[in-house]
Design a protein around this motif. Structure first.
Motif, short mmCIF file in Angstrom:
data_model
loop_
_atom_site.label_atom_id
_atom_site.label_comp_id
_atom_site.label_asym_id
_atom_site.label_seq_id
_atom_site.Cartn_x
_atom_site.Cartn_y
_atom_site.Cartn_z
N GLY A 87 66.95 6.70 72.64
CA GLY A 87 66.99 6.92 71.19
C GLY A 87 65.66 6.68 70.50
O GLY A 87 64.66 6.32 71.13
N ALA A 88 65.69 6.88 69.18
CA ALA A 88 64.51 6.55 68.38
C ALA A 88 64.25 5.05 68.50
O ALA A 88 63.11 4.60 68.43
N SER A 89 65.32 4.25 68.71
CA SER A 89 65.16 2.80 68.83
C SER A 89 64.10 2.46 69.88
O SER A 89 63.17 1.70 69.61
N LEU A 92 60.55 3.69 68.87
CA LEU A 92 59.95 2.91 67.77
C LEU A 92 59.38 1.61 68.32
O LEU A 92 58.29 1.16 67.95
N HIS A 113 64.71 -0.11 60.34
CA HIS A 113 65.81 -0.11 61.30
C HIS A 113 65.66 -1.34 62.19
O HIS A 113 64.56 -1.77 62.51
N VAL A 167 59.47 4.63 56.56
CA VAL A 167 60.69 5.35 56.96
C VAL A 167 60.77 6.59 56.07
O VAL A 167 60.81 6.47 54.85
N TYR A 171 67.95 7.29 55.91
CA TYR A 171 69.25 7.68 56.51
C TYR A 171 69.98 8.64 55.56
O TYR A 171 70.61 9.61 55.98
N ASP A 197 58.82 6.34 60.91
CA ASP A 197 60.15 6.46 61.48
C ASP A 197 60.81 7.68 60.87
O ASP A 197 61.30 7.64 59.74
N ALA A 199 63.36 9.21 62.26
CA ALA A 199 64.61 9.36 63.01
C ALA A 199 65.47 10.44 62.36
O ALA A 199 66.15 11.20 63.04
N HIS A 200 65.41 10.52 61.03
CA HIS A 200 66.24 11.49 60.31
C HIS A 200 65.43 12.70 59.87
O HIS A 200 65.87 13.46 59.01
N SER A 216 64.55 11.14 66.10
CA SER A 216 65.80 10.98 66.83
C SER A 216 66.42 12.38 66.88
O SER A 216 66.85 12.90 65.85
N GLN A 218 69.07 13.68 67.87
CA GLN A 218 70.50 13.92 67.60
C GLN A 218 70.78 13.87 66.10
O GLN A 218 71.88 14.14 65.67
N LYS A 219 69.80 13.47 65.29
CA LYS A 219 70.09 13.25 63.87
C LYS A 219 69.71 14.45 62.99
O LYS A 219 70.49 14.84 62.13
C1 LIG Z 1 65.95 4.98 60.06
C2 LIG Z 1 66.43 4.86 61.48
N1 LIG Z 1 65.52 4.66 62.45
C3 LIG Z 1 65.89 4.56 63.74
C4 LIG Z 1 67.21 4.66 64.13
C5 LIG Z 1 67.59 4.55 65.58
O1 LIG Z 1 67.85 5.82 66.11
P1 LIG Z 1 68.60 6.02 67.51
O2 LIG Z 1 70.05 5.91 67.22
O3 LIG Z 1 68.18 7.39 67.97
O4 LIG Z 1 68.13 4.96 68.42
C6 LIG Z 1 68.19 4.87 63.14
C7 LIG Z 1 69.61 4.93 63.51
O5 LIG Z 1 70.49 5.05 62.73
C8 LIG Z 1 67.78 4.97 61.79
O6 LIG Z 1 68.69 5.15 60.81
#
Ligand SMILES: Cc1ncc(COP(=O)(O)O)c(C=O)c1O
Length: 465
Positions: A87-89, A92, A113, A167, A171, A197, A199-200, A216, A218-219
């Motif tokens: 994931g983005a997690s 990051l 996040h 960010v 979200y 970040d 991710a979105h 990310s 998938q988002k």
């Molecule tokens: C702003 C933000 N960064 C990072 C993430 C993490 O993304 P991932 O679920 O792909 O690890 C999220 C997940 O909701 C997010 O909202």
């Protein structure tokens, strides 16, 4: 359990729901990139391959994965692209560790996040958390304006952070004046490298000048869960340090399916079929917004039409209660918060959405509606906050649980972090002052079931105030 110990797990995956308005954005496969759909249609798991020489992996200079990463970098306008399968997690964390050596300070927004907080623990970094504008009507944090960031930078300058994170979009799909924010950070001190970040988002942060960008897939794209990409450009970062961190944090057996999904999601998003798919989804989303506005619902004005943020506070309904009611009535939203409920419409919104969602929301209003909730009070936070104890040190310290009401003067030993959205209200190492303790206490009723009546604090903290 009997002879089917995984019965409910499998039946949930095999089942369907009336109105799934949650991530992944491919909407239970409807919007998957055609190339990936074809792959998944082949004999089960025939694609589950190891890092064969011809395939390689995200850190290998040769092989099909390296080629796909290079092609995606070109499509997105980056110099480098690394796919990630955590994931983005995961990306990051690797990106932040690649920018900041142990013991250094990093400038992070309050709506970070939680993965970035974890990166501070792993990399022994000191987070400097900057406060953000707050919307009392919805209770949501908003992106900083350039003037806001200038004030933050003035406060942070004596502490000499070595990197900054933004960010964008949030979200809920709120975007910022990213180019101006990045320019301010690049112009500050010796020039702060900026990790965005996204991710979105879709990688547009590169055009705004960001040094490292995490997506990310998938988002905001049509990738499978856990797929992500780290993009890089310019010379404000050390490529070796980033690759070293990726090595530390990635599995040694990345799934070939997820890597292929990352490549397919990016390529499809930039193809004419992918652009058409998005345009159609946006067209439907805009018509839905209009219809809901016509019915008297307040939809927050975000920058991503595929994120529908219903302001529930004006209806007199907590977003978490709205979510629970809708769930019982076949609508699965993505992100409940005290004053709002966010629906992710996805790249191919479900059939019948335009009729079903307005009908359900009217029923929800009839069932739970009341006088508008009072405005949300902004969190009593300083413009720039530093934990008094290292995040990792506090998190590992012997801890005790004390009632929130008695936590004044104590140092938090664990994050207080409703999930979703995974944004910590309190981080380990922060000392809780009276205003914060009272505010946290009040958050309990706003986040039913998400915040305990006690908080974990460092035991034997002799410096209590
Ligand atoms: C702003 C933000 N960064 C990072 C993430 C993490 O993304 P991932 O679920 O792909 O690890 C999220 C997940 O909701 C997010 O909202």
């Amino acid at each position: 359990m009997g002879d089917r110990p995984n019965g409910s797990l499998f039946s949930l995956l095999e089942g369907s729901s009336d109105l799934p308005l949650h991530l992944p954005a491919h909407g239970r496969g409807r919007a998957l990139a055609p190339q990936l759909r074809r792959l998944l249609g082949r004999p089960a798991a025939s694609w589950d391959l190891p890092e064969l020489p011809a395939l390689g992996g995200p850190l290998e200079p040769q092989g099909a994965v390296a080629e796909a990463q290079a092609a995606c970098a070109t499509l997105l306008g980056a110099r480098h692209c690394w796919f990630g399968v955590n994931g983005a997690s995961g990306l990051l964390q690797a990106a932040l560790l690649g920018l900041a050596p142990p013991g250094s300070r990093v400038l992070l927004p309050r709506n970070l996040h939680r993965s970035l907080l974890h990166a501070c623990v792993l990399g022994q970094l000191e987070p400097l958390l900057f406060d953000l504008p707050f919307d009392p009507r919805t209770g949501l944090w908003l992106p900083p304006s350039p003037a806001h960031l200038e004030r933050v930078l003035a406060a942070a300058a004596p502490l000499q952070p070595v990197a900054a994170v933004l960010v964008d979009p949030t979200y809920q799909g709120f975007g910022s004046e990213l180019g101006a924010l990045v320019e301010l950070l690049h112009g500050c001190g010796a020039g702060l490298p900026v990790l965005v970040d996204q991710a979105h988002g879709d990688g547009a942060a590169l055009a705004a000048g960001a040094d490292l960008v995490v997506l990310s897939l998938q988002k905001a794209a049509g990738g499978l869960a856990q797929t992500a990409a780290l993009l890089a450009q310019g010379d404000r970062f050390d490529r070796r340090a980033v690759e070293r961190s990726l090595l530390w944090l990635q599995t040694s057996s990345p799934s070939a399916l997820l890597l292929a999904s990352a490549a397919a999601a990016i390529a499809h998003g930039h193809s004419s079929a992918g652009r058409r798919q998005r345009q159609q989804a946006v067209g439907r989303a805009l018509r839905l917004r209009k219809r809901l506005a016509g019915l008297g619902f307040e939809i927050a004005a975000g920058d991503d039409p595929l994120r529908l943020v219903l302001a529930t506070a004006p209806l007199g309904i907590n977003g978490l209660e709205a979510d629970a009611w809708l769930l019982e009535h076949g609508v699965i939203a993505e992100l409940p918060e005290p004053g709002a409920l966010t629906f992710c419409l996805g790249l191919e919104p479900p059939r019948g959405l335009e009729k079903q969602l307005p009908r359900r929301l009217v029923e929800l209003r009839q069932a739970l509606g009341a006088a508008a909730l009072p405005p949300f009070e902004p969190p009593p936070l300083p413009l720039l906050a530093r934990p008094e104890l290292g995040v990792g040190e506090a998190w590992r310290a012997p801890a005790e649980a004390v009632p929130l009401a008695e936590s004044t003067g104590r140092i938090a030993a664990e994050p207080l972090c409703p999930y979703p959205p995974g944004i910590p209200l309190l981080i380990p190492g922060e000392r809780i002052d009276a205003a914060r303790a009272a505010w946290l206490e009040r958050q309990r009723s706003r986040w039913p079931g998400q915040i305990a009546d006690t908080v974990a604090v460092v035991a034997n903290d002799r410096r209590e105030q």
